[in-house]
Design a protein around this motif. Structure first.
Motif, mmCIF file in Angstrom:
data_model
loop_
_atom_site.group_PDB
_atom_site.id
_atom_site.type_symbol
_atom_site.label_atom_id
_atom_site.label_comp_id
_atom_site.label_asym_id
_atom_site.label_seq_id
_atom_site.Cartn_x
_atom_site.Cartn_y
_atom_site.Cartn_z
ATOM 1 N N ALA A 10 5.671 -7.522 -18.942
ATOM 2 C CA ALA A 10 5.944 -8.313 -17.739
ATOM 3 C C ALA A 10 6.482 -7.435 -16.617
ATOM 4 C CB ALA A 10 6.928 -9.433 -18.052
ATOM 5 N N LEU A 11 7.338 -6.482 -16.952
ATOM 6 C CA LEU A 11 7.887 -5.564 -15.956
ATOM 7 C C LEU A 11 6.796 -4.637 -15.422
ATOM 8 C CD1 LEU A 11 10.479 -4.708 -14.531
ATOM 9 C CD2 LEU A 11 10.953 -3.197 -16.446
ATOM 10 N N GLN A 16 2.987 -3.006 -11.129
ATOM 11 C CA GLN A 16 1.593 -2.840 -10.702
ATOM 12 C C GLN A 16 1.238 -3.774 -9.552
ATOM 13 O OE1 GLN A 16 -0.413 -3.260 -14.525
ATOM 14 N NE2 GLN A 16 -0.566 -1.025 -14.720
ATOM 15 N N ALA A 17 1.768 -4.985 -9.566
ATOM 16 C CA ALA A 17 1.510 -5.934 -8.477
ATOM 17 C C ALA A 17 2.129 -5.435 -7.170
ATOM 18 C CB ALA A 17 2.047 -7.321 -8.836
ATOM 19 N N PRO A 26 2.169 2.975 -8.849
ATOM 20 C CA PRO A 26 3.281 2.470 -9.660
ATOM 21 C C PRO A 26 4.430 3.487 -9.761
ATOM 22 C CG PRO A 26 1.205 1.900 -10.699
ATOM 23 C CD PRO A 26 0.881 2.818 -9.541
ATOM 24 N N SER A 27 4.102 4.767 -9.832
ATOM 25 C CA SER A 27 5.151 5.796 -9.891
ATOM 26 C C SER A 27 5.990 5.787 -8.622
ATOM 27 C CB SER A 27 4.527 7.180 -10.074
ATOM 28 O OG SER A 27 3.934 7.278 -11.352
ATOM 29 N N GLN A 28 5.362 5.586 -7.470
ATOM 30 C CA GLN A 28 6.107 5.544 -6.208
ATOM 31 C C GLN A 28 7.019 4.323 -6.150
ATOM 32 O OE1 GLN A 28 2.527 5.842 -3.788
ATOM 33 N NE2 GLN A 28 3.311 7.749 -2.868
ATOM 34 N N VAL A 29 6.551 3.196 -6.676
ATOM 35 C CA VAL A 29 7.366 1.974 -6.691
ATOM 36 C C VAL A 29 8.622 2.202 -7.534
ATOM 37 C CG1 VAL A 29 7.457 -0.442 -7.455
ATOM 38 C CG2 VAL A 29 5.418 0.431 -6.293
ATOM 39 N N VAL A 30 8.443 2.770 -8.718
ATOM 40 C CA VAL A 30 9.574 3.029 -9.607
ATOM 41 C C VAL A 30 10.505 4.077 -8.998
ATOM 42 C CG1 VAL A 30 10.252 3.899 -11.874
ATOM 43 C CG2 VAL A 30 8.336 2.307 -11.670
ATOM 44 N N LEU A 38 16.353 0.004 -4.704
ATOM 45 C CA LEU A 38 15.604 -1.174 -4.280
ATOM 46 C C LEU A 38 14.988 -1.832 -5.508
ATOM 47 C CD1 LEU A 38 13.909 0.322 -1.116
ATOM 48 C CD2 LEU A 38 15.991 -1.025 -1.252
ATOM 49 N N SER A 39 15.600 -2.908 -5.958
ATOM 50 C CA SER A 39 15.126 -3.590 -7.160
ATOM 51 C C SER A 39 13.712 -4.112 -6.969
ATOM 52 C CB SER A 39 16.050 -4.758 -7.501
ATOM 53 O OG SER A 39 15.916 -5.779 -6.523
ATOM 54 N N LEU A 40 13.064 -4.417 -8.062
ATOM 55 C CA LEU A 40 11.719 -5.004 -7.959
ATOM 56 C C LEU A 40 11.787 -6.331 -7.222
ATOM 57 C CD1 LEU A 40 10.166 -4.250 -11.466
ATOM 58 C CD2 LEU A 40 9.990 -2.924 -9.347
ATOM 59 N N GLU A 41 12.836 -7.099 -7.466
ATOM 60 C CA GLU A 41 12.998 -8.373 -6.760
ATOM 61 C C GLU A 41 13.089 -8.143 -5.250
ATOM 62 O OE1 GLU A 41 15.996 -12.215 -6.620
ATOM 63 O OE2 GLU A 41 16.308 -10.681 -8.125
#
Length: 78
Positions: A10-11, A16-17, A26-30, A38-41
């Protein structure tokens, strides 16, 4: 540096979304979450707000000159 981690599906799907919606990997997001807290939320909310603003702009919904003047004058010293 390369790092491999196992995260719940789910995470992974959320990462990915966010990546797909923001044109990041995805690596840049993490990395952004880790480097800037900056949390995913937070990232999901930010992207939703940007998309809403773009939709409004596409519909011609902009602030009027009077709205902008009122905002600028609100913070101007008297």
């Amino acid at each position: 540096m390369s790092l491999t981690i196992d995260i719940p599906e789910a995470l992974r799907d959320r990462v990915q979304a966010i990546a797909a919606r923001s044109n990041l990997t995805p690596s840049q997001v993490v990395a952004d979450a880790l480097e800037h807290g900056l949390s995913l939320e937070w990232q999901e909310h930010f992207i939703a707000q940007v998309e809403a603003g773009l939709k409004d702009a596409d519909n011609g919904d902009f602030a009027s000159d009077a709205d902008l003047s009122a905002l600028v004058n609100k913070y101007r010293p008297m």
